[in-house]
Scaffold this active site. Structure first.
Site, PDB file in Angstrom:
ATOM      1  CE  LYS A  10       0.292   1.135   4.762  1.00  8.48           C
ATOM      2  NZ  LYS A  10       2.064   2.924   4.836  1.00  8.48           N
ATOM      3  CB  ILE A 101      12.440  -4.830   6.282  1.00  9.62           C
ATOM      4  CG1 ILE A 101      11.787  -6.615   5.856  1.00  9.62           C
ATOM      5  CG2 ILE A 101      12.470  -4.536   7.667  1.00  9.62           C
ATOM      6  CD1 ILE A 101      12.416  -7.258   6.218  1.00  9.62           C
ATOM      7  N   GLY A 102      10.533  -1.856   6.303  1.00 13.90           N
ATOM      8  CA  GLY A 102      10.707  -0.361   6.131  1.00 13.90           C
ATOM      9  C   GLY A 102      10.640   0.284   5.505  1.00 13.90           C
ATOM     10  N   GLY A 104       7.502   1.717   4.443  1.00 14.96           N
ATOM     11  CA  GLY A 104       6.204   2.350   4.682  1.00 14.96           C
ATOM     12  C   GLY A 104       5.325   2.068   3.015  1.00 14.96           C
ATOM     13  CG  LEU A 105       6.757   0.033  -0.254  1.00 14.32           C
ATOM     14  CD1 LEU A 105       6.916  -0.409  -1.247  1.00 14.32           C
ATOM     15  CD2 LEU A 105       5.159   1.631  -0.924  1.00 14.32           C
ATOM     16  N   GLY A 108       4.566  -5.802   6.558  1.00  8.57           N
ATOM     17  CA  GLY A 108       4.548  -6.627   7.283  1.00  8.57           C
ATOM     18  C   GLY A 108       2.879  -6.429   7.982  1.00  8.57           C
ATOM     19  CG  ASP A 142      -0.187   0.505   8.982  1.00  5.47           C
ATOM     20  OD1 ASP A 142      -0.657   1.560   9.738  1.00  5.47           O
ATOM     21  OD2 ASP A 142       1.025   0.826   8.856  1.00  5.47           O
TER      22      ASP A 142
END
Length: 291
Positions: A10, A101-102, A104-105, A108, A142
């Site tokens: 996202k 990873i990390g 902002g998409l 996780g 989220d």
């Protein structure tokens, strides 16, 4: 039959902080837009009662991984509500990781949501999507948006969702090889004195912005430079509290043209936005029930 499921990325088309709770959670207003790009999960149920994760990325193989946490949480809830033996709720989960990873998409969070939705079907636990969304708040704020699966305005700490439809666009996503932890970005943010919740109609008509962008650009000159370069060609900003930058285009060809101008020391991909999550589309296509 074994199915593989897309766990979509996202982007936050806008992200505003409107307050902070006594427990440290921030109130936000954000516009979540899903992309037709993401990780993939192959989930195979078993009668052993064990939950195992397999992936080539060894750093993800720990008990705090969102996939394992989500599966164990659903298993616990299913065990107490169904009366079935715990051995009924097992699975082997194979993750093909593409979302950095990390970044902002939401990789996780998306993984956790896909795990909950798919296992709910495979285990026949028959929780509704809203029940899964409420359960998922124990893992991350989220996740509910990923579970409900629509382009949506997110409010509160992530539990208030207002689904909307937007014109589907093409996006160039650039990852500058800088992983970020959400808690570190939030810890550097000072709530503005005039920060307050705004009407949704007002937000959609206003120029979109991310409240964390100035913090990120100040801390990482590489990200500031990439945003400046991309902004010469299209509206560009960071997504969420990660390091990825996205640029919006009306067509794929325009996105590809700018993609070819990127420096060699950054990663990138092109994806189209979708109003319905690819995970949900797959359920519809396969005539499977969410419950």
């Amino acid at each position: 039959m074994i199915h593989t499921w897309l766990s979509p990325a996202k982007i936050n088309l806008f992200l505003y902080v409107t307050g902070i709770r006594s427990d440290g959670y921030h109130y936000i207003q954000s516009l979540f837009q899903f992309l037709n790009y993401g990780d993939t999960l192959t989930i195979i149920p078993n009668k052993k009662g064990t939950i195992e994760l397999f992936t080539e990325n060894n750093s993800l193989l720990n008990v705090k991984n969102s996939i394992i946490v989500a599966a164990e949480l659903l298993k616990e809830k299913a065990f107490y509500s169904s009366g079935k033996e715990s051995s009924h709720f097992g699975a082997e989960i194979f993750l093909n990781k593409k979302i950095p990873i990390g970044s902002g998409l939401g990789g996780g969070s998306s993984n956790a949501a896909t795990t909950l939705v798919v296992l709910n079907n495979l285990w026949k636990t028959k929780f509704t999507l809203k029940e899964l969304a409420t359960l998922s708040l124990k893992i991350g704020s989220d996740i509910p948006a990923f579970i409900m699966g629509n382009t949506t305005i997110v409010e509160g700490i992530g539990e208030i969702l207002h689904p909307i439809n937007r014109e589907e666009k093409w996006y160039l996503i650039v990852y500058p090889n800088i992983p970020m932890l959400t808690k570190n970005i939030f810890s550097n943010y000072s709530i503005k004195k005039n920060a307050k919740k705004k009407p949704i109609d007002f937000l959609l008509k206003s120029q979109f912005h991310n409240d964390f962008e100035n913090i990120v650009k100040k801390k990482f000159k590489k990200i500031k430079k990439i945003i400046s370069m991309l902004s010469l060609y299209a509206p560009s900003r960071i997504t969420g509290t990660g390091s990825c930058i996205f640029s919006e285009f009306d067509d794929k060809k325009s996105a590809q043209k700018i993609y070819s101008l990127l420096p060699h020391n950054v990663q990138g991909f092109i994806a189209k936005s979708v109003n319905i999550s690819p995970l949900h589309r797959a359920f519809y296509k396969r005539n499977m029930q969410f419950f």
